[in-house]
Every structure is written in C-alpha cells, then in structure tokens.
Design an enzyme around this catalytic site. Structure first.
Site, short mmCIF file in Angstrom:
data_model
loop_
_atom_site.label_atom_id
_atom_site.label_comp_id
_atom_site.label_asym_id
_atom_site.label_seq_id
_atom_site.Cartn_x
_atom_site.Cartn_y
_atom_site.Cartn_z
N ARG A 233 -17.52 -25.75 -47.23
CA ARG A 233 -17.37 -26.01 -45.80
C ARG A 233 -17.14 -27.51 -45.56
NH1 ARG A 233 -16.15 -24.18 -40.86
NH2 ARG A 233 -17.78 -24.20 -39.30
N THR B 213 -8.32 -19.01 -39.27
CA THR B 213 -9.00 -18.85 -40.53
C THR B 213 -8.18 -17.80 -41.27
OG1 THR B 213 -11.02 -19.30 -39.34
CG2 THR B 213 -11.27 -18.06 -41.38
N THR C 138 -10.52 -22.02 -43.75
CA THR C 138 -10.10 -22.26 -42.37
C THR C 138 -9.69 -23.69 -42.11
OG1 THR C 138 -10.82 -21.89 -40.08
CG2 THR C 138 -12.44 -22.87 -41.54
N LEU C 139 -8.81 -23.83 -41.10
CA LEU C 139 -8.57 -25.15 -40.49
C LEU C 139 -9.30 -25.21 -39.16
CD1 LEU C 139 -4.74 -25.65 -41.14
CD2 LEU C 139 -6.58 -27.08 -42.03
N ASN C 140 -9.99 -24.15 -38.80
CA ASN C 140 -10.63 -23.89 -37.51
C ASN C 140 -9.57 -23.48 -36.49
OD1 ASN C 140 -12.77 -23.48 -35.82
ND2 ASN C 140 -12.55 -25.48 -34.88
N ASP D 258 -16.87 -26.86 -34.38
CA ASP D 258 -17.86 -25.81 -34.62
C ASP D 258 -19.30 -26.31 -34.44
OD1 ASP D 258 -16.22 -23.66 -34.95
OD2 ASP D 258 -16.13 -23.77 -37.12
N SER E 125 -20.86 -21.67 -39.18
CA SER E 125 -19.59 -20.96 -39.35
C SER E 125 -19.84 -19.47 -39.17
CB SER E 125 -19.05 -21.21 -40.76
OG SER E 125 -17.94 -20.39 -41.01
N GLY F 189 -11.38 -14.75 -37.51
CA GLY F 189 -11.75 -14.27 -36.17
C GLY F 189 -12.91 -15.00 -35.53
N1 GLY Z 1 -14.04 -22.22 -37.90
C1 GLY Z 1 -14.38 -20.88 -37.79
C2 GLY Z 1 -15.63 -20.54 -38.52
O1 GLY Z 1 -16.04 -21.29 -39.39
O2 GLY Z 1 -16.22 -19.54 -38.24
#
Ligand code: GLY
Length: 567
Positions: free
Chosen positions: A97, A371, A389-391, A413, A447, A468
């Site tokens: 992460r 993601t 993910t890139l968010n 986040d 996350s 999602g």
């Molecule tokens: N950025 C989305 C997640 O980490 O859930």
C-alpha cells in the site's frame, strides 16, 4: 546406443563437477493453470509466462506490469496494493500500500477554518502517496518466482514499446479524467494521444520498465526513476527521495476464518476488506433462520443484508487504519461471539434507520473504479489474488516527466477532517473514518481492497477480487453467497445483480448500471424507506473457482476481462 552415450558421458564426470539436481520438480496437482485478468493483454502475458515455465507469482507480477501499460487508468507502477498468495501449501499476504510522505500532516487538506479543501487530496501533486507497487512486485517475485526478473517484465516492456490499440471505453475514461485534471496537472501532455482506434505507445514508460528490469525493483526507489519522481514532486508535492528510499512492502499475517466448510484467507488492515467480508459472511450465517426461504435479491433479502452492512461500516469507520501506527482490534472484530451479538441486533421487521447503528466494540466511498484486480492459479496448486490501485481514475493525474507513468492519489483515502463523517464523505471516499485514519507521516491509509482466497482441505478452492472502493467487500460477499449459498454456477454468480449499502448515507441502496434496480423491486424498497441511488460504476470481479483438480476462471461480464485456462 543410449546406454553407450550415457556410459561415455559418465566416464567424463570429474570431481569438481556441480552436483546433479536431487529434488524432483514438483508434480502438477491441477489439470491446468488459469487466469482471470481485467484485459486480454493481462491474460496473454500470463499465457506467455506459464509457457516459459513460470508459476502463479511470476504470472501475477508480469500481469501487474502489463496492466501498468495497457490499463493506465488503474494498472500502475505509481500506486500500491495488496497480494494474497497461497504458495507451496501456505497462505501469505503482501501489503504494498502507498504511505503518506514524511512531510504529511494531519490537517494538510483542510483550510484555516478546518474545512476540507475540495479536490486537494485527490488531484495533483499534493494528493500523491509514496508508491508501493514496484517494491511489492519485487518482493513477491524474489521470494516465490521461478523465472528471471527480466523475463517477467518483458511482456510489459513490449506493450509499452510497440503499443496497443486503444478501445473506445478507455478513451471515454481518459476524456472524463482529463476534464478533472485540466489546468492542474500534466496529464494531457502525456495522454492526449490516447484515442480510440489509435496505437498507444509509451516510450518513456518503456525506458522506466527497462531500467527496473535491468537494475531490480529498488531502482524505482533509489535509481534514476526515484530521481525523476523527486524532481516531479519538487516545489509541488510532498514525496521526496528520502520517502522513496524508506519505502518497504510488508509481509503480514493474512486474516483467516472458517466459514461454510472453507478457510477464508483475506486482507488484514490497513485493508478494511478482509474484516468486513468475514463479518458479513459470519453475520449472514448467524442469521440463517431469518434468511431461510428468502429469494436472492428480493426486497426483504436486501433489507437484511443492508442491516448487516450498517454494522460492518460502523465498525470500519471507527476501528480500522494502519496497524503499524495504531492498534486495530482485528481479532475482536471477527470473533464469533462478537459477530453473533451484532447479528442479534438485526431486526428483519425494523424500518431502515429506526435504531442508530454505532461501532460495536463499545470503545472507542464509493466511485473508486480505478483499482484493478486479477486472479491466477498455477498447475502446482499455487494461487495469487492481487488488487492494486491508483485510487482515482488515472490517480492524481500527475505523470512523472521522463518516467512516463502516473502517480496515485492515495492520500484521498485518509480522513481529511477527523471525526466528522458526513453523508457526502461517506459516499465518496474511503476516508469516512475516525481518528485512526487521519493523515500522519509514513502512515498507510485505510483501503477496501480485498484480494481473497478460499481453501478447502488446505487446497485452493476460490481466488476472487474486484475494484470498487468500499463496494469491493460487499461485491465479493455477494458473489461468494451466490456461489455457495444459492449454488449458482461461477459464471452466473459473477453476472448476477449486485447492490451496495454502507451505513452512510443512511437508508441508501446503490445500484449498478449493469443491472439497475427497477420496477417492482425498486417500489418495494422505496416503500420500506430506502432511497435508491444509481452509481456510474460497475465492479469487475476476476475469479477462479477450483473444483477437484479443475480451475474455472471467470471474468466479470461487466468489464473487458479475459478468463483463460492454460494446459
Ligand atoms: N483506493 C481504493 C482502496 O484502497 O480501497
């Protein structure tokens, strides 16, 4: 003839010759290897890696680098994620992460009145967290891979150099993101040539990947790529060369719980997904008498699930954050006795929202399609479930000049205004959470990513995940319930309608474009007191079920994924 040759060869062996291999190669335990990837390039890459003798980790790492080229809105080297693995009979979890930079502060996204500055944590340089993907892939491949590091990067380098044809959906997503980034980032300078029908070549990204292939994963954190990131940030953002040097991926104990005859192996904090998924599965099992006879996705069924979800999300916003910077009561949150007590609070006949749902231990978002997930099993019975993910779509919109890759906006986040959870923030960000998820130097944000495995008799039975945001855990829960509770085929279980509810906004059921809630069902839910809200996003579940020795991969019909079995 053969024996003569053998004898002649044996006669030539000298004392200094290396010892012959004594360990026989592992015997395949499955009929085939399999992949469910979010695009065809990911599946093609897996096929090449398996043909070269690679295992599930080699394939997973190669897919991750490939998607960094072919799915620039979500696949990445400038983001982060989680990998749940089952290797040689044991489960593992790798947390790569993103982390907050050292210069990050608790109130960095609020104005002097304490109000969040719109967009500041989501767009541009200040939104960027220290990326973890390359370190994660390096760690996983060094520990478990069979092929050479260069071999697993080769397909991605080829796609970046030779290019790939852009499909209309990708241009549509680019166009929407470009509006968001206009005048704020260098996104258009790099991605204005992303046009449907054209070939997208990414020469700077190809060079970056080639450096990483030659010099190893630490190149991204210590070499020229690190210098390029630091230059891009200088004077605009917070990530420094020091932050990159300090970044380490973390091997954590995966969550494990018994459910329905299976062992669930799921993502621990800073993911909220594993805890939430286990809570949902167990509360639903505790509520069996209430669910008995209810039709899947009928109004009373959705009402019961929504009440379970209220409790999951109340706990999540209060208790879950980075376990390296605060105590997360993980064991208590998934304890059978606690979940039985929480399930007991669910009242089938209660009007939605009638009793306020609060965090349950007694002490003290949703459009995130950006993601992506893939699932892999190899014929030796190993498995990788990977979500990264890139968010936001295309992350922060900041491209590393000279490096050719996008940086994440993972800082979004975190909770920007601690303690205040409004309906709006709850619906749009995973940052709908309390003190434990405030910004702090080096901290990882909460996350929802939930790469999950199910084991049966210590063999892989299911590999599953999806993008999602906060809908990840509720989607995985629904597919697992469809599969094991309603005995659907894997294809039907993934294709079936999905809905989402998460405590805040109260009494709101989200539905997907793929199968909207409409007609009589919509009327029944409204009559019960729910508000229905359309979301613009469909999930993209990539799943492999293994029955006996046969893997059956399924790519979500909502996306452009490809499922493939490779003998
Ligand atoms: N950025 C989305 C997640 O980490 O859930």
């Amino acid at each position: 003839m053969a024996s003569t040759l053998c004898a002649a060869f044996a006669g030539s062996v000298v004392a200094s010759a290396p010892a012959l291999a004594k360990t026989p190669p592992p015997k395949p335990v499955l009929d085939a290897s399999a992949v469910a990837a979010p695009d065809r390039y990911g599946a093609d890459t897996a096929q090449q890696i398996f043909a070269a003798g690679g295992n599930a980790v080699d394939a997973a790492v190669a897919i991750a680098f490939t998607l960094a080229v072919t799915r620039p809105e979500a696949g990445n080297i400038g983001g982060g994620g989680f990998m749940t693995l089952f290797m040689d009979g044991k489960p593992y979890f790798l947390d790569y992460r993103e982390r907050a930079p050292q210069q990050a502060t608790r109130d960095m996204y609020v104005d002097d009145k304490g109000n969040p500055v719109p967009g500041m944590s989501a767009v541009g340089h200040r939104a960027v967290g220290v990326p973890g993907t390359v370190e994660g892939m390096w760690e996983a491949q060094q520990r478990f891979g069979k092929l050479k590091w260069k071999q697993v990067l080769a397909p991605a380098i080829r796609y970046a150099t030779d290019g790939f044809p852009v499909e209309p959906w990708l241009q549509q997503r680019r166009d929407a993101a470009a509006k968001n980034f206009a005048g704020k980032t260098n996104f258009d300078a790099y991605f204005s040539n992303l046009k449907a029908g054209a070939t997208l070549r990414q020469p700077e990204l190809a060079q970056t990947l080639s450096r990483i292939a030659s010099d190893g994963g630490r190149e991204f954190y210590e070499g020229r790529t690190a210098d390029l990131i630091a230059q891009q940030m200088y004077g605009h953002g917070f990530v420094t060369k020091q932050d990159l040097l300090q970044y380490k991926a973390v091997w954590r104990q995966p969550l494990a719980a018994d459910w329905n005859g299976y062992r669930v192996i799921a993502a621990p904090p800073p993911s909220s997904g594993g805890i939430g998924l286990i809570q949902m599965l167990k509360m639903k099992a505790d509520l069996k008498p209430a669910f008995d006879g209810l039709e899947l996705n009928s109004a009373p069924y959705i009402h019961l699930i929504a009440q379970i979800e209220d409790r999951v999300f109340a706990d999540r916003q209060q208790y879950i954050g980075d376990p390296d910077s605060d105590t997360v009561p993980t064991d208590r949150l998934i304890a059978d006795a606690y979940l039985a007590q929480r399930a007991d609070e669910v009242k089938p006949d209660e009007v939605p929202g009638a009793s306020p749902v609060t965090p349950g231990l007694g002490d003290s978002h949703t459009q995130k399609a950006q993601t992506t997930h893939f699932s892999v099993v190899d014929k030796w019975g190993n498995a990788v479930s990977n979500t990264y993910t890139l968010n936001g779509d295309f992350g922060s919109g900041v491209v590393v000049d000279g490096g050719g890759f996008l940086l994440n906006d993972a800082m979004d986040d975190f909770v920007t205004r601690p303690g205040s959870v409004t309906a709006a923030t709850a619906a749009t960000t995973a940052g709908a959470s309390a003190e434990i998820n405030t910004v702090a130097p080096g901290r990882r944000p909460i996350s929802s990513m939930t790469p999950t495995l199910l084991l049966k008799d210590n063999k892989v039975a299911l590999v599953i995940g999806t993008p999602g945001g906060s809908r990840i855990l509720t989607s995985i829960f629904q597919v697992m319930t469809n599969l094991y509770g309603f005995n659907m085929t894997p294809a039907d279980a993934v294709a079936a309608m999905r809905f989402h509810h998460q405590l805040l906004p109260q009494k709101t059921i989200y539905f997907e474009p793929y199968q909207p809630i409409a007609g009589e069902l919509a009327e029944q839910l409204k009559a019960m007191g729910y508000t229905l809200e359309a979301q613009s996003f469909n999930g993209d579940v990539q799943m492999i079920r293994v029955e006996g020795t046969t893997p059956e991969p399924i790519a979500d019909p909502r996306g452009v994924g490809v499922a493939r079995v490779m003998r």
